[in-house]
Motif scaffolding. Structure first.
Motif: not given
Length: 292
Positions: A80-86, A112-123
Protein backbone atom coordinates in the motif's frame (compact mmCIF):
# COMPACT_ATOMS: atom_id res chain seq x y z
CA UNK A 1 9.82 0.22 -30.34
CA UNK A 2 13.56 -0.19 -30.13
CA UNK A 3 15.52 2.82 -28.90
CA UNK A 4 12.43 4.83 -28.10
CA UNK A 5 12.12 3.02 -24.76
CA UNK A 6 15.40 4.57 -23.67
CA UNK A 7 14.61 7.98 -25.18
CA UNK A 8 11.25 8.14 -23.39
CA UNK A 9 12.68 7.16 -19.99
CA UNK A 10 12.86 9.70 -17.20
CA UNK A 11 12.67 10.06 -13.42
CA UNK A 12 10.84 12.18 -10.87
CA UNK A 13 12.11 12.92 -7.37
CA UNK A 14 9.63 12.08 -4.64
CA UNK A 15 9.12 13.93 -1.36
CA UNK A 16 11.40 11.53 0.52
CA UNK A 17 14.21 12.11 -2.00
CA UNK A 18 13.82 8.83 -3.90
CA UNK A 19 13.86 8.79 -7.68
CA UNK A 20 11.03 7.02 -9.49
CA UNK A 21 11.77 5.88 -13.04
CA UNK A 22 9.27 5.58 -15.86
CA UNK A 23 8.99 5.37 -19.65
CA UNK A 24 6.22 6.59 -21.91
CA UNK A 25 4.80 4.90 -24.99
CA UNK A 26 1.91 5.52 -27.37
CA UNK A 27 0.11 8.86 -27.71
CA UNK A 28 1.86 11.53 -25.59
CA UNK A 29 -1.39 13.48 -25.20
CA UNK A 30 -3.70 10.48 -24.98
CA UNK A 31 -5.68 8.87 -22.16
CA UNK A 32 -3.10 8.06 -19.44
CA UNK A 33 -2.65 4.43 -18.46
CA UNK A 34 -0.08 3.64 -15.77
CA UNK A 35 1.40 0.22 -16.51
CA UNK A 36 2.88 -1.91 -13.69
CA UNK A 37 5.41 -4.53 -14.78
CA UNK A 38 5.70 -8.10 -13.54
CA UNK A 39 8.24 -9.49 -11.11
CA UNK A 40 11.94 -9.26 -12.04
CA UNK A 41 11.02 -6.77 -14.74
CA UNK A 42 11.01 -3.04 -15.39
CA UNK A 43 9.55 -0.13 -17.33
CA UNK A 44 10.94 -1.74 -20.52
CA UNK A 45 8.10 -4.29 -20.39
CA UNK A 46 5.91 -3.06 -23.23
CA UNK A 47 4.15 -4.02 -26.46
CA UNK A 48 6.52 -3.57 -29.43
CA UNK A 49 3.83 -2.16 -31.74
CA UNK A 50 3.36 1.46 -30.67
CA UNK A 51 0.72 2.00 -33.35
CA UNK A 52 -1.86 0.11 -31.25
CA UNK A 53 -1.72 2.61 -28.39
CA UNK A 54 -1.47 5.50 -30.83
CA UNK A 55 -4.60 4.40 -32.69
CA UNK A 56 -6.50 4.10 -29.40
CA UNK A 57 -5.28 7.48 -28.20
CA UNK A 58 -3.56 5.93 -25.17
CA UNK A 59 -0.56 7.34 -23.31
CA UNK A 60 1.16 4.43 -21.55
CA UNK A 61 3.33 5.34 -18.56
CA UNK A 62 5.34 2.28 -17.51
CA UNK A 63 6.76 2.70 -14.01
CA UNK A 64 9.80 1.07 -12.39
CA UNK A 65 8.96 -0.10 -8.88
CA UNK A 66 11.44 0.80 -6.11
CA UNK A 67 14.78 -0.91 -6.59
CA UNK A 68 14.08 -1.72 -10.24
CA UNK A 69 15.59 0.06 -13.24
CA UNK A 70 15.82 3.80 -12.61
CA UNK A 71 13.86 3.74 -9.32
CA UNK A 72 15.69 3.93 -6.01
CA UNK A 73 15.24 1.17 -3.47
CA UNK A 74 12.74 1.79 -0.67
CA UNK A 75 13.52 -0.17 2.54
CA UNK A 76 10.68 -2.07 4.22
CA UNK A 77 8.06 -0.93 1.73
CA UNK A 78 4.56 -2.38 1.75
CA UNK A 79 2.11 -2.98 -1.06
CA UNK A 80 0.00 0.00 0.00
CA UNK A 81 3.01 2.32 -0.26
CA UNK A 82 2.76 1.99 -4.03
CA UNK A 83 -0.37 4.12 -4.60
CA UNK A 84 1.45 7.04 -2.95
CA UNK A 85 4.30 6.76 -5.48
CA UNK A 86 1.83 6.52 -8.35
CA UNK A 87 -0.14 9.59 -7.28
CA UNK A 88 3.11 11.53 -6.81
CA UNK A 89 4.16 10.64 -10.35
CA UNK A 90 0.72 11.52 -11.73
CA UNK A 91 0.85 14.87 -9.95
CA UNK A 92 4.33 15.56 -11.32
CA UNK A 93 3.06 14.83 -14.83
CA UNK A 94 -0.03 17.00 -14.34
CA UNK A 95 -2.42 14.06 -14.56
CA UNK A 96 -5.53 14.12 -12.38
CA UNK A 97 -7.30 10.90 -13.36
CA UNK A 98 -5.82 7.84 -15.03
CA UNK A 99 -6.19 4.12 -15.59
CA UNK A 100 -3.92 1.49 -14.05
CA UNK A 101 -2.91 -1.82 -15.58
CA UNK A 102 -0.92 -4.56 -13.86
CA UNK A 103 0.71 -7.52 -15.57
CA UNK A 104 1.48 -10.71 -13.60
CA UNK A 105 3.27 -9.62 -10.41
CA UNK A 106 2.17 -6.08 -11.20
CA UNK A 107 -1.47 -7.11 -10.75
CA UNK A 108 -1.47 -6.75 -6.94
CA UNK A 109 -0.01 -3.24 -7.31
CA UNK A 110 -2.90 -2.26 -9.58
CA UNK A 111 -5.34 -3.72 -7.05
CA UNK A 112 -3.63 -1.71 -4.29
CA UNK A 113 -4.35 1.44 -6.30
CA UNK A 114 -7.96 0.35 -6.81
CA UNK A 115 -8.24 -0.10 -3.05
CA UNK A 116 -6.44 3.04 -1.90
CA UNK A 117 -7.05 5.69 -4.59
CA UNK A 118 -10.23 4.74 -6.50
CA UNK A 119 -11.17 8.39 -6.89
CA UNK A 120 -8.07 8.99 -9.04
CA UNK A 121 -8.70 5.99 -11.31
CA UNK A 122 -10.78 5.67 -14.44
CA UNK A 123 -10.32 1.88 -14.71
CA UNK A 124 -8.15 -0.88 -13.23
CA UNK A 125 -7.06 -3.82 -15.39
CA UNK A 126 -5.33 -7.02 -14.27
CA UNK A 127 -3.57 -9.15 -16.89
CA UNK A 128 -2.57 -12.65 -15.71
CA UNK A 129 -2.31 -11.17 -12.23
CA UNK A 130 -1.17 -12.86 -9.05
CA UNK A 131 -3.62 -13.64 -6.25
CA UNK A 132 -2.75 -13.08 -2.55
CA UNK A 133 -0.18 -15.72 -1.62
CA UNK A 134 -0.86 -15.15 2.08
CA UNK A 135 -4.00 -17.23 1.50
CA UNK A 136 -2.97 -20.92 1.85
CA UNK A 137 -5.39 -21.97 -0.90
CA UNK A 138 -3.60 -19.65 -3.34
CA UNK A 139 -0.11 -20.61 -2.13
CA UNK A 140 -0.98 -24.28 -2.68
CA UNK A 141 -1.22 -23.73 -6.44
CA UNK A 142 2.50 -22.96 -6.74
CA UNK A 143 5.00 -25.46 -8.09
CA UNK A 144 7.33 -27.05 -5.52
CA UNK A 145 10.26 -24.86 -6.61
CA UNK A 146 8.23 -21.64 -6.43
CA UNK A 147 6.80 -22.65 -3.06
CA UNK A 148 10.35 -22.87 -1.69
CA UNK A 149 11.32 -19.50 -3.15
CA UNK A 150 8.18 -17.76 -1.94
CA UNK A 151 8.43 -19.34 1.52
CA UNK A 152 11.95 -17.90 1.83
CA UNK A 153 10.79 -14.54 0.44
CA UNK A 154 8.18 -14.32 3.19
CA UNK A 155 10.44 -15.38 6.06
CA UNK A 156 14.02 -14.65 4.98
CA UNK A 157 14.07 -11.79 2.43
CA UNK A 158 17.81 -11.20 2.86
CA UNK A 159 18.51 -14.78 1.84
CA UNK A 160 16.33 -14.37 -1.26
CA UNK A 161 18.19 -11.16 -2.07
CA UNK A 162 21.48 -13.08 -1.89
CA UNK A 163 20.04 -15.77 -4.18
CA UNK A 164 18.84 -13.20 -6.70
CA UNK A 165 22.24 -11.49 -6.62
CA UNK A 166 23.59 -14.57 -8.40
CA UNK A 167 20.81 -14.29 -10.98
CA UNK A 168 21.66 -10.61 -11.35
CA UNK A 169 25.20 -11.39 -12.48
CA UNK A 170 23.89 -13.55 -15.31
CA UNK A 171 21.12 -11.08 -16.14
CA UNK A 172 23.69 -8.33 -16.67
CA UNK A 173 26.26 -10.43 -18.54
CA UNK A 174 24.03 -12.69 -20.67
CA UNK A 175 20.34 -11.74 -20.30
CA UNK A 176 19.21 -14.04 -23.13
CA UNK A 177 20.68 -17.04 -21.31
CA UNK A 178 19.24 -15.79 -18.02
CA UNK A 179 15.64 -15.79 -19.27
CA UNK A 180 15.91 -19.04 -21.25
CA UNK A 181 14.78 -21.26 -18.32
CA UNK A 182 11.75 -19.01 -17.75
CA UNK A 183 10.74 -19.24 -21.40
CA UNK A 184 11.27 -23.02 -21.43
CA UNK A 185 8.64 -23.46 -18.70
CA UNK A 186 6.01 -21.39 -20.52
CA UNK A 187 3.09 -22.74 -22.52
CA UNK A 188 3.67 -23.66 -26.19
CA UNK A 189 1.76 -20.56 -27.29
CA UNK A 190 3.91 -18.34 -25.06
CA UNK A 191 7.11 -19.87 -26.42
CA UNK A 192 5.88 -19.21 -29.97
CA UNK A 193 5.19 -15.58 -29.03
CA UNK A 194 8.64 -15.20 -27.49
CA UNK A 195 10.20 -16.51 -30.72
CA UNK A 196 8.80 -13.62 -32.77
CA UNK A 197 11.66 -11.32 -33.81
CA UNK A 198 9.90 -8.16 -32.64
CA UNK A 199 9.19 -9.66 -29.19
CA UNK A 200 12.26 -11.82 -28.50
CA UNK A 201 14.48 -8.91 -27.33
CA UNK A 202 11.94 -7.51 -24.85
CA UNK A 203 12.21 -10.04 -22.00
CA UNK A 204 16.02 -10.06 -21.78
CA UNK A 205 16.07 -6.24 -21.82
CA UNK A 206 13.40 -5.78 -19.15
CA UNK A 207 14.97 -8.51 -17.01
CA UNK A 208 18.45 -7.00 -17.12
CA UNK A 209 17.04 -3.55 -16.39
CA UNK A 210 15.26 -4.88 -13.29
CA UNK A 211 18.69 -5.64 -11.85
CA UNK A 212 20.35 -2.39 -12.97
CA UNK A 213 21.49 -1.36 -9.47
CA UNK A 214 21.07 -4.47 -7.29
CA UNK A 215 18.88 -7.46 -6.54
CA UNK A 216 17.21 -5.82 -3.55
CA UNK A 217 14.23 -4.43 -5.46
CA UNK A 218 13.21 -7.67 -7.19
CA UNK A 219 13.78 -9.62 -3.96
CA UNK A 220 11.61 -7.28 -1.90
CA UNK A 221 8.90 -7.44 -4.57
CA UNK A 222 8.65 -11.18 -3.90
CA UNK A 223 8.46 -10.56 -0.17
CA UNK A 224 5.62 -8.07 -0.61
CA UNK A 225 3.66 -10.52 -2.75
CA UNK A 226 3.92 -13.32 -0.16
CA UNK A 227 2.80 -11.23 2.82
CA UNK A 228 -0.70 -9.90 3.62
CA UNK A 229 -1.51 -7.09 1.20
CA UNK A 230 -3.05 -4.76 3.76
CA UNK A 231 -6.54 -4.79 2.24
CA UNK A 232 -9.16 -7.41 1.48
CA UNK A 233 -10.26 -8.07 -2.09
CA UNK A 234 -13.84 -7.80 -0.84
CA UNK A 235 -13.14 -4.17 0.10
CA UNK A 236 -12.20 -3.12 -3.47
CA UNK A 237 -15.26 -1.14 -4.43
CA UNK A 238 -14.41 -0.08 -7.98
CA UNK A 239 -14.89 -2.34 -11.03
CA UNK A 240 -11.89 -4.49 -12.00
CA UNK A 241 -11.21 -5.83 -15.50
CA UNK A 242 -9.45 -9.21 -15.52
CA UNK A 243 -7.73 -10.92 -18.46
CA UNK A 244 -6.37 -14.46 -18.05
CA UNK A 245 -5.10 -17.12 -20.42
CA UNK A 246 -6.48 -20.56 -19.60
CA UNK A 247 -3.15 -22.20 -20.54
CA UNK A 248 -1.03 -19.91 -18.36
CA UNK A 249 1.85 -21.91 -16.85
CA UNK A 250 3.21 -18.94 -14.86
CA UNK A 251 0.06 -17.70 -13.13
CA UNK A 252 -2.41 -20.57 -12.63
CA UNK A 253 -5.87 -19.98 -14.05
CA UNK A 254 -7.12 -20.90 -10.57
CA UNK A 255 -5.70 -17.57 -9.37
CA UNK A 256 -7.79 -15.74 -11.94
CA UNK A 257 -10.87 -17.63 -10.76
CA UNK A 258 -9.97 -16.71 -7.17
CA UNK A 259 -9.80 -13.02 -8.03
CA UNK A 260 -13.08 -13.29 -9.94
CA UNK A 261 -14.77 -14.91 -6.94
CA UNK A 262 -13.44 -12.48 -4.33
CA UNK A 263 -13.58 -9.10 -6.07
CA UNK A 264 -17.10 -7.60 -5.73
CA UNK A 265 -17.15 -6.03 -9.20
CA UNK A 266 -15.02 -7.97 -11.68
CA UNK A 267 -15.43 -8.29 -15.44
CA UNK A 268 -13.48 -11.32 -16.64
CA UNK A 269 -12.01 -12.53 -19.90
CA UNK A 270 -10.67 -16.09 -19.71
CA UNK A 271 -9.11 -16.87 -23.09
CA UNK A 272 -8.83 -20.54 -24.17
CA UNK A 273 -5.41 -21.75 -25.39
CA UNK A 274 -3.73 -18.46 -24.40
CA UNK A 275 -0.87 -18.39 -21.92
CA UNK A 276 0.83 -15.83 -19.72
CA UNK A 277 1.68 -13.51 -22.61
CA UNK A 278 -1.84 -12.98 -23.92
CA UNK A 279 -1.19 -9.22 -23.79
CA UNK A 280 0.75 -9.42 -27.06
CA UNK A 281 -2.14 -10.80 -29.13
CA UNK A 282 -4.97 -9.04 -27.29
CA UNK A 283 -3.44 -5.63 -26.57
CA UNK A 284 -5.91 -3.70 -28.71
CA UNK A 285 -8.89 -5.31 -26.97
CA UNK A 286 -7.34 -4.78 -23.54
CA UNK A 287 -6.67 -1.09 -24.22
CA UNK A 288 -10.11 -0.58 -25.76
CA UNK A 289 -11.82 -1.76 -22.60
CA UNK A 290 -9.38 0.04 -20.30
CA UNK A 291 -10.05 3.46 -21.84
CA UNK A 292 -13.71 2.90 -22.68
Amino acid sequence: MGDRSAESSSTVTLSDGRRLGYAQYGDPVGHPVFFFHGTQSSRLEHHPDDSIALARGVRIIAVDRPGHGLSDFQPDRHLLDWPEDVTALADALGIERFAVMGMSGGGPFALACASAIPGRLTTATIIAGMAPLADPTVFGNLTRQLKSTMWLARRAPRLVSAMLSMQRRQALTDPHKAVAPVIAQMSPNDRAIMARPEIAPIMPAMYAEAYRTSARGPAWDLTILTRPWGFALSEVSMPIILWQGEDDRNVPVAWGRYLEANLPHCTTHFIPDEGHLLIFDHFDEILAEAVG
